[in-house]
Design an enzyme around this catalytic site. Structure first.
Site, mmCIF file in Angstrom:
data_model
loop_
_atom_site.group_PDB
_atom_site.id
_atom_site.type_symbol
_atom_site.label_atom_id
_atom_site.label_comp_id
_atom_site.label_asym_id
_atom_site.label_seq_id
_atom_site.Cartn_x
_atom_site.Cartn_y
_atom_site.Cartn_z
ATOM 1 N N GLY A 16 57.103 47.541 -12.574
ATOM 2 C CA GLY A 16 56.972 46.520 -13.646
ATOM 3 C C GLY A 16 57.637 46.889 -14.731
ATOM 4 N N THR A 43 52.930 53.360 -9.304
ATOM 5 C CA THR A 43 54.078 52.854 -8.530
ATOM 6 C C THR A 43 54.488 51.465 -9.026
ATOM 7 O OG1 THR A 43 54.036 54.534 -6.627
ATOM 8 C CG2 THR A 43 55.740 53.056 -6.483
ATOM 9 N N ASP A 44 53.446 50.625 -8.899
ATOM 10 C CA ASP A 44 53.435 49.226 -9.193
ATOM 11 C C ASP A 44 53.817 49.115 -10.663
ATOM 12 O OD1 ASP A 44 53.212 47.880 -6.669
ATOM 13 O OD2 ASP A 44 51.136 47.569 -6.918
ATOM 14 N N ILE A 45 53.035 49.780 -11.491
ATOM 15 C CA ILE A 45 53.071 49.663 -12.789
ATOM 16 C C ILE A 45 54.547 50.148 -13.258
ATOM 17 C CG2 ILE A 45 52.205 50.713 -15.059
ATOM 18 C CD1 ILE A 45 49.594 50.485 -13.895
#
Length: 407
Positions: free
Chosen positions: A184, A179-181
């Site tokens: 980003g 989810t972070d990636i």
């Protein structure tokens, strides 16, 4: 060759993964990234270890592997933004920056006069990208958000893992902070779109990105399966909700992945497996029929595949053009001949750690190839250079900032 974003300067006030991932992506594309970190401590992920790289001289732990994964190509400066003098430095830098990336909790930067309203007054062309767990508004806006939480809240874990009744059943997070990636990557796309729009309007804008929004958007076919059918997708392990057979199978000595995407590929598989009777069975002739009769056909295929070893299936199916593959661990990934040919593993020179490994950016331009200029920086490695080169500070001014612990 000039890199695509070599004319862009980015001020990164972000930490952990989503913001730094966007910053690294922009750095790979040629942008100048100035990463602002807290004095003495820096980005939280500098301390997320082991494993760590070791200083070549005294073998003491330095940068964590986690930090190294998302911070190449950047210059690190340390500024205490809680102090008015630190805020003044940010204001000076913003005047010459195109983009600012931040991932503070909603409203936290306003008290330091570093919010979008304050900084856009200094530089109306500034593109200001805010990354939070839940967005700038709404009932959850004040909550902190971490990838694991958002994988659960955003539905990803409800479709990841084996069914409850099977060994090891129950929801699972994805093995990387996906989810972070993805956030980003969305940030990178949004920033570049805003840069292009600015060429027409001459103005910057505020980008509001929420991890929860991104995770919901990336539910993709699973979201549409629900919206079209009104049936909530369930845990299916490695099986695919819309295609059969499309999952792992146990062989005589391990496991393989079979990803049959159409009926002709299924017929080719049946020829290799010498089970042509299956393709003649109306329950299995089409993908729609196989999905309806999933348990029956999977049970028959499992018995057939388990009778021979992985090497047999991988070789014979590849010869026939049936999509299949092994399940590699990460060590095997970097030994894969295709990965080696594509140069996905690289090295960067680090002033303290010697050679630092890096995983290459997967983008391949024909005319403006990605050039990796710098390893992930030491904490505050470029503070003096940035203040001198961009803002004209002299040695006396820098010494005073150090004495008062602003930098």
């Amino acid at each position: 060759m000039s890199s695509p974003l070599s004319h862009i300067r980015v001020l990164e006030l972000s930490r952990i993964l989503a913001g730094p991932w966007a910053g690294q992506m922009l750095a790979d594309l040629g942008a100048e990234i100035i990463k602002v970190e807290k004095p003495l401590q820096g980005d939280d992920t500098r301390h997320w270890g082991p494993p760590y790289l070791n200083n070549q001289q005294d073998k003491t732990p330095t940068e964590s592997a986690y930090f190294l994964s998302a911070n190449r190509g950047k210059r690190s400066i340390t500024i205490d933004i809680r102090q008015p003098e630190g805020q003044a430095i940010i204001h000076q830098l913003v005047a010459s920056c195109d983009v600012l990336i931040e991932n503070f909790k909603v409203g936290n930067l306003q008290k330091y006069h570093l919010d979008y309203a304050s900084l856009s007054a200094i530089n109306p062309q500034l593109i200001y990208c805010s990354i939070t767990g839940f967005g700038q508004d709404g009932p959850y806006a004040q909550r902190a958000g971490y990838d694991f939480l958002l994988q659960g809240m955003g539905g990803l874990m409800s479709v990841t893992g084996e069914p409850d009744h099977l060994p090891g059943g129950g929801p699972q997070k994805v093995g990387v902070a996906l989810t972070d990636i993805l956030t980003g990557m969305y940030a990178t796309t949004a920033i570049q779109a805003a840069i292009i729009e600015r060429e027409k309007s001459g103005l910057g804008q505020h980008i509001d990105l929420a991890l929860l929004d991104v995770q919901v958007a990336c539910l993709a076919n699973q979201a549409m399966n629900y919206l079209v059918s009104d049936e909530t997708p369930k845990l299916m392990g490695n099986a695919h909700p819309n295609i059969v057979p499309y999952q792992t199978f146990q062989t005589a000595d391990g496991f393989i992945i079979l990803t049959i995407g159409n009926d002709s590929q299924f017929a080719d598989f049946c020829e290799v497996a010498q089970c042509q009777a299956l393709i003649q069975d109306p329950r299995f002739t089409t993908n729609q029929a196989r999905v309806r009769n999933r348990e029956i056909v999977i049970e028959q295929l499992a018995n057939i595949i388990q009778a021979k070893n992985s090497e047999f299936w991988l070789q014979q199916l590849e010869t026939k053009g049936v999509p299949c593959g092994p399940i590699n661990d990460i060590a095997q990934v970097f030994e894969n001949p295709q990965i080696k040919h594509r140069k996905m593993l690289g090295e960067l020179t680090h002033p303290v750690n010697g050679k630092v490994p890096t995983v290459a950016n997967p983008i391949n331009f024909s005319r403006t190839p990605i050039v990796y200029h710098q390893a992930p920086p030491n904490l505050g490695e470029h503070t003096e250079k940035v203040l001198t080169e961009l803002l004209g500070y002299d040695g006396s001014a820098i010494s005073q900032l150090r004495h008062t612990k602003i930098i």
